[in-house]
Motif scaffolding. Structure first.
Motif, PDB file in Angstrom:
ATOM      1  N   PHE A  37       3.865 -38.164 -17.385  1.00  0.00           N
ATOM      2  CA  PHE A  37       3.412 -39.507 -17.689  1.00  0.00           C
ATOM      3  C   PHE A  37       3.279 -39.636 -19.205  1.00  0.00           C
ATOM      4  N   ARG A  38       3.192 -40.864 -19.682  1.00  0.00           N
ATOM      5  CA  ARG A  38       2.964 -41.060 -21.097  1.00  0.00           C
ATOM      6  C   ARG A  38       2.088 -42.284 -21.320  1.00  0.00           C
ATOM      7  N   GLN A  39       1.411 -42.264 -22.444  1.00  0.00           N
ATOM      8  CA  GLN A  39       0.547 -43.390 -22.801  1.00  0.00           C
ATOM      9  C   GLN A  39       0.675 -43.658 -24.286  1.00  0.00           C
ATOM     10  N   ALA A  40       1.172 -44.849 -24.598  1.00  0.00           N
ATOM     11  CA  ALA A  40       1.295 -45.289 -25.983  1.00  0.00           C
ATOM     12  C   ALA A  40       0.013 -46.027 -26.381  1.00  0.00           C
ATOM     13  N   PRO A  41      -0.271 -46.117 -27.656  1.00  0.00           N
ATOM     14  CA  PRO A  41      -1.483 -46.816 -28.106  1.00  0.00           C
ATOM     15  C   PRO A  41      -1.537 -48.245 -27.588  1.00  0.00           C
ATOM     16  N   GLY A  42      -2.655 -48.608 -26.993  1.00  0.00           N
ATOM     17  CA  GLY A  42      -2.830 -49.962 -26.503  1.00  0.00           C
ATOM     18  C   GLY A  42      -2.126 -50.270 -25.196  1.00  0.00           C
ATOM     19  N   LYS A  43      -1.504 -49.260 -24.605  1.00  0.00           N
ATOM     20  CA  LYS A  43      -0.778 -49.481 -23.346  1.00  0.00           C
ATOM     21  C   LYS A  43      -1.348 -48.616 -22.237  1.00  0.00           C
ATOM     22  N   GLU A  44      -1.038 -48.991 -21.017  1.00  0.00           N
ATOM     23  CA  GLU A  44      -1.487 -48.205 -19.880  1.00  0.00           C
ATOM     24  C   GLU A  44      -0.617 -46.956 -19.727  1.00  0.00           C
ATOM     25  N   ARG A  45      -1.193 -45.968 -19.078  1.00  0.00           N
ATOM     26  CA  ARG A  45      -0.429 -44.756 -18.783  1.00  0.00           C
ATOM     27  C   ARG A  45       0.654 -45.096 -17.767  1.00  0.00           C
ATOM     28  N   GLU A  46       1.865 -44.573 -17.998  1.00  0.00           N
ATOM     29  CA  GLU A  46       2.983 -44.890 -17.118  1.00  0.00           C
ATOM     30  C   GLU A  46       3.715 -43.622 -16.704  1.00  0.00           C
ATOM     31  N   GLY A  47       4.265 -43.654 -15.512  1.00  0.00           N
ATOM     32  CA  GLY A  47       5.057 -42.530 -15.037  1.00  0.00           C
ATOM     33  C   GLY A  47       6.416 -42.494 -15.707  1.00  0.00           C
ATOM     34  N   VAL A  48       6.842 -41.316 -16.071  1.00  0.00           N
ATOM     35  CA  VAL A  48       8.125 -41.124 -16.756  1.00  0.00           C
ATOM     36  C   VAL A  48       9.137 -40.454 -15.826  1.00  0.00           C
ATOM     37  N   ALA A  49       8.720 -39.381 -15.181  1.00  0.00           N
ATOM     38  CA  ALA A  49       9.617 -38.644 -14.291  1.00  0.00           C
ATOM     39  C   ALA A  49       8.792 -37.784 -13.353  1.00  0.00           C
ATOM     40  N   TYR A  60      13.158 -40.990 -12.052  1.00  0.00           N
ATOM     41  CA  TYR A  60      12.962 -41.332 -13.457  1.00  0.00           C
ATOM     42  C   TYR A  60      12.646 -42.812 -13.612  1.00  0.00           C
ATOM     43  N   ALA A  61      11.819 -43.104 -14.589  1.00  0.00           N
ATOM     44  CA  ALA A  61      11.602 -44.490 -14.968  1.00  0.00           C
ATOM     45  C   ALA A  61      12.896 -45.032 -15.572  1.00  0.00           C
ATOM     46  N   ASP A  62      13.141 -46.318 -15.379  1.00  0.00           N
ATOM     47  CA  ASP A  62      14.383 -46.917 -15.889  1.00  0.00           C
ATOM     48  C   ASP A  62      14.525 -46.715 -17.397  1.00  0.00           C
ATOM     49  N   SER A  63      13.414 -46.718 -18.093  1.00  0.00           N
ATOM     50  CA  SER A  63      13.452 -46.635 -19.552  1.00  0.00           C
ATOM     51  C   SER A  63      13.926 -45.278 -20.068  1.00  0.00           C
ATOM     52  N   VAL A  64      13.935 -44.250 -19.206  1.00  0.00           N
ATOM     53  CA  VAL A  64      14.327 -42.916 -19.673  1.00  0.00           C
ATOM     54  C   VAL A  64      15.529 -42.354 -18.918  1.00  0.00           C
ATOM     55  N   LYS A  65      16.024 -43.073 -17.937  1.00  0.00           N
ATOM     56  CA  LYS A  65      17.164 -42.590 -17.157  1.00  0.00           C
ATOM     57  C   LYS A  65      18.354 -42.309 -18.061  1.00  0.00           C
ATOM     58  N   GLY A  66      18.974 -41.165 -17.841  1.00  0.00           N
ATOM     59  CA  GLY A  66      20.134 -40.784 -18.627  1.00  0.00           C
ATOM     60  C   GLY A  66      19.792 -40.103 -19.940  1.00  0.00           C
ATOM     61  N   ARG A  67      18.509 -40.126 -20.310  1.00  0.00           N
ATOM     62  CA  ARG A  67      18.080 -39.490 -21.565  1.00  0.00           C
ATOM     63  C   ARG A  67      17.120 -38.324 -21.334  1.00  0.00           C
ATOM     64  N   PHE A  68      16.283 -38.431 -20.317  1.00  0.00           N
ATOM     65  CA  PHE A  68      15.286 -37.392 -20.023  1.00  0.00           C
ATOM     66  C   PHE A  68      15.697 -36.638 -18.762  1.00  0.00           C
TER      67      PHE A  68
END
Length: 126
Positions: A37-49, A60-68
């Motif tokens: 999971f990851r959490q950026a400043p001011g954002k909610e924690r989100e699942g990555v993979a 995988y989350a759509d935002s990281v597919k093909g990269r992670f």
């Protein structure tokens, strides 16, 4: 006592790569679904993979597919996240997590986690 300890974070330029590791102890690692999971400043924690206990199923989350790429070594009780083609939008604290045994389906929701690591900072500069 369950411990999840992340390592491998750091600062990289856009387009670079990092490999995160999560060492697990005190848990039945080989029978536990794991996730990043990851959490950026001011954002909610989100699942990555996430990855199934045997490693045969990943998501995988759509935002990281093909990269992670998530992987695990059950013999060494270690979870990995290979991150390529990093962008500034990937800047966050990254956490590994162990899913609750009774949880079903995907492992993108933080509410499905039973144990958390302390997190490792990833900073990507443009």
């Amino acid at each position: 006592q369950v411990q999840l300890v992340e390592s491998g974070g750091g600062s990289v330029q856009a387009g670079g790569s990092l490999r995160l590791s999560c060492a697990a102890s005190g848990t039945d690692f080989k029978n536990t679904w794991m996730g990043w999971f990851r959490q950026a400043p001011g954002k909610e924690r989100e699942g990555v993979a996430y990855i199934s206990s045997g490693g045969g199923f990943t998501g995988y989350a759509d935002s990281v597919k093909g990269r992670f790429t998530i992987s695990r070594d059950n013999a060494k009780n270690t979870l990995f996240l290979q991150m390529n083609s990093l962008t500034p939008e990937d800047t966050a604290i990254y956490y590994c997590a162990a899913r609750r045994p009774q949880a079903m389906g995907t492992f993108f929701s933080p509410s499905s986690a039973k144990y958390w690591g302390q997190g490792t900072q990833v900073t990507v500069s443009s």
